[in-house]
Write a protein that holds these residues in place. Sequence first.
Motif, PDB file in Angstrom:
ATOM      1  N   THR A   1     -36.401 -69.194 -15.807  1.00 28.32           N
ATOM      2  CA  THR A   1     -35.501 -68.748 -15.900  1.00 28.32           C
ATOM      3  C   THR A   1     -34.127 -68.596 -16.244  1.00 28.32           C
ATOM      4  O   THR A   1     -33.301 -69.353 -16.198  1.00 28.32           O
ATOM      5  CB  THR A   1     -35.918 -67.618 -14.978  1.00 28.32           C
ATOM      6  OG1 THR A   1     -36.578 -66.690 -14.097  1.00 28.32           O
ATOM      7  CG2 THR A   1     -34.613 -66.429 -15.084  1.00 28.32           C
TER       8      THR A   1
ATOM      9  N   GLY B   1     -32.083 -59.410 -18.430  1.00 30.33           N
ATOM     10  CA  GLY B   1     -31.539 -60.644 -17.720  1.00 30.33           C
ATOM     11  C   GLY B   1     -31.709 -59.979 -16.212  1.00 30.33           C
ATOM     12  O   GLY B   1     -31.816 -59.401 -15.798  1.00 30.33           O
ATOM     13  N   PRO B   2     -31.253 -61.651 -15.333  1.00 29.32           N
ATOM     14  CA  PRO B   2     -31.705 -61.598 -13.900  1.00 29.32           C
ATOM     15  C   PRO B   2     -30.306 -60.306 -13.366  1.00 29.32           C
ATOM     16  O   PRO B   2     -30.625 -59.593 -12.087  1.00 29.32           O
ATOM     17  CB  PRO B   2     -30.977 -62.889 -12.980  1.00 29.32           C
ATOM     18  CG  PRO B   2     -30.915 -63.590 -14.719  1.00 29.32           C
ATOM     19  CD  PRO B   2     -31.162 -62.826 -15.795  1.00 29.32           C
ATOM     20  N   ASP B   3     -29.225 -60.230 -14.021  1.00 29.99           N
ATOM     21  CA  ASP B   3     -28.228 -59.208 -13.469  1.00 29.99           C
ATOM     22  C   ASP B   3     -28.917 -57.769 -13.684  1.00 29.99           C
ATOM     23  O   ASP B   3     -27.688 -57.645 -12.206  1.00 29.99           O
ATOM     24  CB  ASP B   3     -26.904 -58.756 -14.073  1.00 29.99           C
ATOM     25  CG  ASP B   3     -26.939 -58.927 -15.460  1.00 29.99           C
ATOM     26  OD1 ASP B   3     -28.502 -59.035 -16.612  1.00 29.99           O
ATOM     27  OD2 ASP B   3     -26.229 -58.885 -16.679  1.00 29.99           O
TER      28      ASP B   3
ATOM     29  N   ALA C   1     -29.007 -70.515 -23.746  1.00 31.17           N
ATOM     30  CA  ALA C   1     -28.978 -70.901 -22.462  1.00 31.17           C
ATOM     31  C   ALA C   1     -30.885 -71.548 -22.441  1.00 31.17           C
ATOM     32  O   ALA C   1     -31.381 -71.569 -21.497  1.00 31.17           O
ATOM     33  CB  ALA C   1     -29.354 -69.594 -21.347  1.00 31.17           C
TER      34      ALA C   1
ATOM     35  N   GLY D   1     -30.365 -67.301 -18.359  1.00 27.11           N
ATOM     36  CA  GLY D   1     -29.259 -66.599 -17.993  1.00 27.11           C
ATOM     37  C   GLY D   1     -28.780 -66.123 -19.242  1.00 27.11           C
ATOM     38  O   GLY D   1     -27.933 -65.366 -19.994  1.00 27.11           O
TER      39      GLY D   1
ATOM     40  N   GLY E   1     -34.839 -70.748 -11.440  1.00 28.05           N
ATOM     41  CA  GLY E   1     -33.311 -69.657 -11.478  1.00 28.05           C
ATOM     42  C   GLY E   1     -32.298 -70.952 -12.177  1.00 28.05           C
ATOM     43  O   GLY E   1     -32.089 -71.713 -11.283  1.00 28.05           O
TER      44      GLY E   1
ATOM     45  N   ASP F   1     -29.640 -69.203 -13.450  1.00 28.08           N
ATOM     46  CA  ASP F   1     -28.919 -68.239 -14.130  1.00 28.08           C
ATOM     47  C   ASP F   1     -27.874 -68.143 -12.806  1.00 28.08           C
ATOM     48  O   ASP F   1     -26.434 -67.497 -13.430  1.00 28.08           O
ATOM     49  CB  ASP F   1     -29.433 -67.246 -14.033  1.00 28.08           C
ATOM     50  CG  ASP F   1     -30.738 -66.060 -12.761  1.00 28.08           C
ATOM     51  OD1 ASP F   1     -31.217 -67.329 -12.656  1.00 28.08           O
ATOM     52  OD2 ASP F   1     -29.897 -65.800 -12.181  1.00 28.08           O
ATOM     53  N   ASN F   2     -28.390 -68.460 -12.313  1.00 25.40           N
ATOM     54  CA  ASN F   2     -26.770 -68.464 -10.548  1.00 25.40           C
ATOM     55  C   ASN F   2     -26.734 -67.222 -10.163  1.00 25.40           C
ATOM     56  O   ASN F   2     -26.174 -67.087  -9.089  1.00 25.40           O
ATOM     57  CB  ASN F   2     -25.633 -68.403 -11.384  1.00 25.40           C
ATOM     58  CG  ASN F   2     -25.648 -70.222 -11.033  1.00 25.40           C
ATOM     59  OD1 ASN F   2     -26.311 -71.050 -10.642  1.00 25.40           O
ATOM     60  ND2 ASN F   2     -24.605 -70.936 -12.357  1.00 25.40           N
ATOM     61  N   MET F   3     -27.314 -66.645 -10.615  1.00 27.93           N
ATOM     62  CA  MET F   3     -27.123 -64.876  -9.294  1.00 27.93           C
ATOM     63  C   MET F   3     -27.304 -64.986  -8.493  1.00 27.93           C
ATOM     64  O   MET F   3     -27.048 -64.582  -7.220  1.00 27.93           O
ATOM     65  CB  MET F   3     -27.876 -63.511 -10.640  1.00 27.93           C
ATOM     66  CG  MET F   3     -27.850 -62.047 -10.295  1.00 27.93           C
ATOM     67  SD  MET F   3     -28.907 -61.934  -8.842  1.00 27.93           S
ATOM     68  CE  MET F   3     -30.128 -61.381  -8.921  1.00 27.93           C
TER      69      MET F   3
ATOM     70  N   MET G   1     -36.045 -64.188 -18.538  1.00 25.62           N
ATOM     71  CA  MET G   1     -34.660 -64.144 -18.567  1.00 25.62           C
ATOM     72  C   MET G   1     -34.820 -63.337 -16.723  1.00 25.62           C
ATOM     73  O   MET G   1     -33.751 -62.772 -16.674  1.00 25.62           O
ATOM     74  CB  MET G   1     -34.179 -63.484 -19.567  1.00 25.62           C
ATOM     75  CG  MET G   1     -33.829 -64.224 -20.476  1.00 25.62           C
ATOM     76  SD  MET G   1     -32.929 -63.456 -21.625  1.00 25.62           S
ATOM     77  CE  MET G   1     -31.097 -63.665 -21.150  1.00 25.62           C
ATOM     78  N   GLU G   2     -36.272 -62.984 -15.982  1.00 24.10           N
ATOM     79  CA  GLU G   2     -35.934 -62.479 -15.014  1.00 24.10           C
ATOM     80  C   GLU G   2     -36.933 -63.123 -13.966  1.00 24.10           C
ATOM     81  O   GLU G   2     -36.242 -62.929 -12.639  1.00 24.10           O
ATOM     82  CB  GLU G   2     -36.717 -60.717 -15.022  1.00 24.10           C
ATOM     83  CG  GLU G   2     -35.055 -60.396 -16.547  1.00 24.10           C
ATOM     84  CD  GLU G   2     -36.152 -60.681 -17.677  1.00 24.10           C
ATOM     85  OE1 GLU G   2     -36.790 -60.931 -17.685  1.00 24.10           O
ATOM     86  OE2 GLU G   2     -35.079 -60.310 -18.355  1.00 24.10           O
TER      87      GLU G   2
END
Length: 290
Positions: A198, A79-81, A205, A200, A138, A140-142, A238-239
Motif C-alpha cells: 500500500t 488513500g490511507p488518510d 510512491a 501513499g 503499508g 504510507d505512514n498513516m 493505496m488502501e
Amino acid sequence: MEKIKDSELILNPDGSVYHLNLKPENIANDIIFVGDQDRVEAITKYFDSAEFSTQKREFKTQTGTYKGKRLTVISTGIGPDNIDIVLNELDALVNIDFATKTVKPNLTNLNIVRVGTSGSLQENIPVDSLLMSAFAIGTDNMLRSYSLQDVTNQAIEKAFVNHTNWDLSKGLPYVVAADNNLLNKFKSDTVFEGITVTAGGFYGAQGRILRLQLNDEFLNDKIDSFEFEGIKATNLEMETAAIFGLSKLLGHKALSLNAIVANRKNGTFSTNPYATIDKLIQFTLNKIIG
Ligand code: R1P
Ligand code: URA
C-alpha cells in the motif's frame, strides 16, 4: 465511562457522524469498501432491495440486501488518510453511544471487504486477473500514529526493510495480515493471493516516472523480488494496509480483493477495466453470502 469530547467525536446537527453523514441504524455489519463513488451503484444494482443512500464528499453509502443478506457499500475515495476517517467513524457508529458519547460496554465486530483496483508487480499476474491480499505492507505512514506493535508482523517488516534497503527517512513500513476467516472464506482457484504493498501515492510512491526523479528508481524491482515464506509481493494500491491495520486495532475483520488493471512489469493497462471490476463484484457478492 469517560465522555468523549465534542471536538473528538464530531456529530452533525441531525445526529449523524461528521464525514460519513451516517447514523448507527444506517449501516449493516457486513460492509464493502470501494474507492470510487461510482462503484457503489455498480455493486448495489445487484441488490434485491435498497433501504438507505447518502453521500458527503467522496463518501457515498448505500445499504440494502443481497440475496437476503443486509450489506452496506461505502466509497472511501483514494488513500490511507481517508481510511483513517472511514474506519474510525464506522467504528464509532457501532461501538460508541452517540447519546452519551461513551464507549459501549459490548463491542460489535464488523466484516469489511475491500473491492478495489490495483497494479500487478508480477509478469504472471496479468491485467484483468483478480487478487486477494494475504498481507499488506503499508509504506504510507498513516497507521504509525497509532500504537501498532500488537497487530503488525514484525518478521515480514524486517525482511522487507532489509530486502529493499528501505530509506527510513520515508518512515518505517508496517505489515498487517488479512483476517484469516475471511481469507479462507474467499479463497478460490480463480483468484491470485499475495502480499499487497500500500503506497501513499499513485505516481512516485508506486515508482511511476512521468517527469520527476524518484528517491529510489529501483524500488519496484526490489519489491517484486520480495517474498516471505513462499508468498510474493504481488501488487501496489493505496488502501489495504490501512484497512487491515485499523480493522485489527479496532477489533473488526478485514479482507482486500483487487481487480488487476495495470501490470507494472510489462507496462500494460486493461482495455476494459470495468468488465474486470464487475467480475470482481460478482465474485465478492457470491462469496459474501456463503
Ligand atoms: C488509484 O487509481 C486508486 O485505485 C485503487 C487505489 O488503491 C487508489 O485508490 O483503488 P480503488 O480502485 O478502490 O480506488
Ligand atoms: N491502483 C493503484 O493504486 N495502482 C495501480 O497501478 C492501479 C490501480
